[in-house]
Write a protein that holds these residues in place. Sequence first.
Motif, mmCIF file in Angstrom:
data_model
loop_
_atom_site.group_PDB
_atom_site.id
_atom_site.type_symbol
_atom_site.label_atom_id
_atom_site.label_comp_id
_atom_site.label_asym_id
_atom_site.label_seq_id
_atom_site.Cartn_x
_atom_site.Cartn_y
_atom_site.Cartn_z
ATOM 1 N N ILE A 222 -7.893 -7.432 -4.573
ATOM 2 C CA ILE A 222 -7.663 -6.464 -3.509
ATOM 3 C C ILE A 222 -7.339 -7.223 -2.233
ATOM 4 N N ASN B 105 0.833 -1.205 0.000
ATOM 5 C CA ASN B 105 0.000 0.000 0.000
ATOM 6 C C ASN B 105 0.870 1.259 0.000
ATOM 7 N N ILE C 59 -11.578 -10.401 -3.027
ATOM 8 C CA ILE C 59 -11.080 -9.717 -1.834
ATOM 9 C C ILE C 59 -10.310 -10.711 -0.983
ATOM 10 N N LEU D 112 -8.162 1.150 -8.159
ATOM 11 C CA LEU D 112 -7.232 0.049 -8.397
ATOM 12 C C LEU D 112 -7.860 -1.030 -9.265
ATOM 13 N N TRP E 163 -1.975 -8.721 -6.875
ATOM 14 C CA TRP E 163 -2.888 -8.319 -5.814
ATOM 15 C C TRP E 163 -2.419 -6.957 -5.300
ATOM 16 N N TRP F 69 -10.798 4.098 1.587
ATOM 17 C CA TRP F 69 -10.538 2.716 1.182
ATOM 18 C C TRP F 69 -11.398 2.337 -0.018
ATOM 19 N N MET G 143 -15.623 -3.660 0.902
ATOM 20 C CA MET G 143 -14.929 -3.922 -0.356
ATOM 21 C C MET G 143 -15.824 -4.682 -1.334
ATOM 22 N N ALA H 137 -10.087 1.189 -3.732
ATOM 23 C CA ALA H 137 -10.480 -0.070 -4.361
ATOM 24 C C ALA H 137 -11.047 0.156 -5.762
ATOM 25 N N VAL I 277 -4.896 -2.592 0.019
ATOM 26 C CA VAL I 277 -5.704 -1.392 0.251
ATOM 27 C C VAL I 277 -5.738 -1.089 1.741
#
Length: 416
Positions: free
Chosen positions: A140, A44, A179, A132, A106, A125, A170, A129, A109
């Motif tokens: 993620i 991150n 996720i 990305l 991957w 966040w 998410m 997501a 986040v």
Amino acid sequence: MADLYVKKFDMINPFVVASSPATQGALNVLKSAKMRPGAIVLRNYGHGSGGGSFIGPDSKAMFGGEMAIHSHAVGRQIPDSVDTLEKYCEEVHKIKKEMDSDIKLWVSVGHYSDIVKGGDWEKNWAHQAEELALAGADAIELHFNTPGVAVAKDRTFAYHQLLRHSIELMKKTVPNMPIMAKLAIESTDALTSMRIAEAAGAAAAGPTARWKGYYMDLDWRGTEARPGAGYGGTQATPLVCYSIAEARTAGVKIPLYGGGGVFNYENAARILMAGSEMVQLGALACAGGTMACKKLISDLNRWMDENGYADMDSLVGDSLKLFQMDADFTKKRQNKLADAYQTADADRTKCIGCGRCEDVCWHQGIEIKERKAYKTDKCIGCGYCFQVCPTQALYVDKKDILRAAFEEAGIKRGNK
């Protein structure tokens, strides 16, 4: 050679290079990609860089696959040059353009410190997501195993509640993205964490050992490791294996990617055999480098081939036959070894009369006479004396004896 392909995630092998200095920014991800793992987790942004690692007792132990510890060390730290989400997404674009297409990317986040600091972290966040996913990330990852995550903010927030809420956030934000939930096993109930990750809709859960540790030299002034800044090593692997095997035994079906102490192919195999479909490479990746990780992957492939494991389906969860023994079989197997301990007398041509066996016997089952060890009729076959004999004057082939119990029951290696 054995087939390391992981069907559930279309991965070329089960190894995931964990979020770490080895995955900070596009250049490091592309460098780590040289080891040809199944997936790499881009660290991150805003994390900071540098700091170094402490390997104990030394790097030779880590490279040699021996018992070793790992902790963050005292070394220069610098700010992250990728300090905006826009720049971070550009890094994702660069990686996806230049990295071998069969390696999954991957993307990590958030960070638990975002929650501790307060503010509108949920909105941030979710925005990360979304961006990305558009940038081309394959999955993620929610990074909830950072040292101290389960005890953050003076132990005031509910870890499991936070885990469920974040996964559901998410899933709602990027419903078509897998996720991955990277989980702590320190200071929390790992089984409950995995159950929650499964119920909340995570694609996989990663129980990983990374404690707040306090390592020091006896002359503490020269200690390199930073107390509380992430402690792990090979001593963690059995704990990770237990948490995985317990989850599988309790009916948890979600794919797992466990990690902790994977400095050699043996510990990687143990985590897989406990029931994890994938294995995280963290400390070895950042402190051992791409060559060490590449060797580990090759070593696992060779070992599987030599031991009759044709593919991941035959290896993953294989040791659960040991973990899930019923009480009667467990006792039978234990007593099979106890009988051998009780029957075997000391080989007095090898005995040096050191007295260690007599010193650890709590049943008067062995004695030293004229500087030689002799069993007595009080021996119960507990085995303490066999563990401490320095010359193998007291010896039985434990592995063959224990293995024989499974062979007699028709229980074989491999899941096919």
